[in-house]
Scaffold this motif. Structure first.
Motif, PDB file in Angstrom:
ATOM      1  N   ILE A 145       0.756  -1.048  -0.061  1.00  0.00           N
ATOM      2  CA  ILE A 145      -0.185  -0.135  -0.155  1.00  0.00           C
ATOM      3  C   ILE A 145       0.794   1.216  -0.135  1.00  0.00           C
TER       4      ILE A 145
ATOM      5  N   ASN B 151       1.759   5.235   6.937  1.00  0.00           N
ATOM      6  CA  ASN B 151       1.234   4.167   6.468  1.00  0.00           C
ATOM      7  C   ASN B 151       2.143   3.001   6.984  1.00  0.00           C
TER       8      ASN B 151
ATOM      9  N   THR C  35      -7.470   0.471  10.688  1.00  0.00           N
ATOM     10  CA  THR C  35      -7.859  -0.857  10.098  1.00  0.00           C
ATOM     11  C   THR C  35      -9.301  -1.086  10.300  1.00  0.00           C
ATOM     12  N   SER C  36      -9.884  -1.439   9.293  1.00  0.00           N
ATOM     13  CA  SER C  36     -11.383  -1.897   9.511  1.00  0.00           C
ATOM     14  C   SER C  36     -11.740  -3.091  10.464  1.00  0.00           C
TER      15      SER C  36
ATOM     16  N   PRO D  82      -8.352   0.445   5.854  1.00  0.00           N
ATOM     17  CA  PRO D  82      -8.481  -0.271   4.937  1.00  0.00           C
ATOM     18  C   PRO D  82      -9.138  -1.751   5.374  1.00  0.00           C
TER      19      PRO D  82
ATOM     20  N   THR E  83      -6.790  -6.286   2.110  1.00  0.00           N
ATOM     21  CA  THR E  83      -6.283  -5.837   1.020  1.00  0.00           C
ATOM     22  C   THR E  83      -5.213  -6.706   0.421  1.00  0.00           C
TER      23      THR E  83
ATOM     24  N   GLY F 169      -9.590  -5.669  -1.423  1.00  0.00           N
ATOM     25  CA  GLY F 169      -9.035  -4.597  -1.903  1.00  0.00           C
ATOM     26  C   GLY F 169      -7.846  -4.581  -2.695  1.00  0.00           C
TER      27      GLY F 169
ATOM     28  N   ASP G 214      -6.906   0.927  -4.621  1.00  0.00           N
ATOM     29  CA  ASP G 214      -7.839   1.364  -4.035  1.00  0.00           C
ATOM     30  C   ASP G 214      -7.619   2.515  -2.761  1.00  0.00           C
ATOM     31  N   ILE G 215      -6.704   1.961  -2.162  1.00  0.00           N
ATOM     32  CA  ILE G 215      -6.190   2.434  -0.732  1.00  0.00           C
ATOM     33  C   ILE G 215      -5.495   3.804  -1.127  1.00  0.00           C
TER      34      ILE G 215
ATOM     35  N   ARG H 179     -13.668   4.317   6.207  1.00  0.00           N
ATOM     36  CA  ARG H 179     -13.098   2.980   6.053  1.00  0.00           C
ATOM     37  C   ARG H 179     -13.189   2.516   4.691  1.00  0.00           C
ATOM     38  N   ALA H 180     -12.101   2.223   4.213  1.00  0.00           N
ATOM     39  CA  ALA H 180     -12.029   1.783   2.591  1.00  0.00           C
ATOM     40  C   ALA H 180     -11.971   0.422   2.526  1.00  0.00           C
ATOM     41  N   ASN H 181     -13.085  -0.210   2.562  1.00  0.00           N
ATOM     42  CA  ASN H 181     -13.373  -1.771   2.501  1.00  0.00           C
ATOM     43  C   ASN H 181     -14.526  -2.235   1.786  1.00  0.00           C
TER      44      ASN H 181
END
Length: 261
Positions: free
Chosen positions: A31, A104, A156-157, A199, A202, A229, A233-234, A255-257
């Protein structure tokens, strides 16, 4: 530990004087590498931070340069506060300013022990890198970012899904979410936003390590979009928060999930 820019550092004269500068921690692969590459395409000059994968970090820098961007690789362990100071020093030396921090860098156990089976060494490592490392970089960013700057932390999700086996890992990220909101308020008056991206599953080496194909497939199906993912995407979510269209988002966790939670 060294935090000196690689010899491939571009000259200041070769770069636009008003281009923004981003530090992306843990950017040698996965990522982080995708974020560094995306921000470079967005026109930012990028500091590719790494802890131990020098060759991978140099490959990211080379790819950015070949695409017409500007980047340097800087070694620093975010768990070491002095190394983080040198990281920021190196960014200023290379590019003259710092506008963006993307936090990150992080670790996840290759296995997912229940809390009762988590040993002290695992606990200490997760806390040192995921939580204390973020604290070190946030503190330095609060001192050095230019007005109008952007900070993006990583959660994190799993904080939402609360899956067994992730107690300590999720705890470190819950703390990052709390620091995100409070720091956003503490930076009042400086036009600096502080947000987090959380995320879901992923497809990175970090995520896939130690997981069976059956578990990976089950996690992929947890999202209504029925896939894992991707790092891209992230990176797109980070690009939004860092860019002009994300300027009114502050103190939030995105939340990118794919809708799993």
């Amino acid at each position: 530990m060294s935090a000196t820019p690689s010899p491939s550092t571009p000259t200041t004269a070769a770069m636009s004087a008003d281009a923004r500068v981003a530090i992306v921690t843990g950017a040698s692969r996965g990522i982080g590498a995708a974020i560094a590459q995306r921000l470079a395409r967005d026109g930012l000059r990028v500091v590719v931070n790494y802890a131990g994968r020098a060759a991978d970090a140099q490959a990211v820098v080379q790819g950015i340069a070949e695409a017409g961007g500007h980047a340097v690789a800087v070694q620093a362990d975010v768990a070491d506060s002095q190394a983080v100071q040198r990281l920021f020093d190196s960014a200023e030396q290379a590019f003259g300013r710092i506008d963006v921090l993307v936090n990150n860098a992080g670790v996840m156990p290759s296995t997912t022990p229940h809390l009762v089976d988590t040993d002290d060494a695992t606990f200490d490592r997760l806390m040192a890198i995921n939580l204390k490392g973020s604290f070190h970089t946030l503190r330095e960013a609060a001192r050095r970012l230019q007005p109008g700057g952007r900070i993006v932390n990583f959660s994190t999700s799993v904080v939402g899904t609360a899956l067994p086996g992730y107690a300590v890992y999720a705890a470190t990220k819950s703390a990052v979410e709390t620091m995100t909101l409070i720091l956003a308020k503490e930076l009042r008056g400086r036009d600096i936003t502080v947000n987090a991206v959380a995320p879901g599953p992923t497809a990175t080496e970090l995520f896939l390590d130690g997981k069976t194909p059956e578990l990976i497939e089950r996690l992929a199906q947890a999202s209504p979009l029925q896939r894992l993912g991707t790092p891209q995407d992230i990176a797109s979510a980070v690009s939004f928060l860092v860019g002009p269209d994300g300027g009114w988002i502050n103190g939030q966790t995105l939340r990118a999930n794919g809708g799993m939670v």
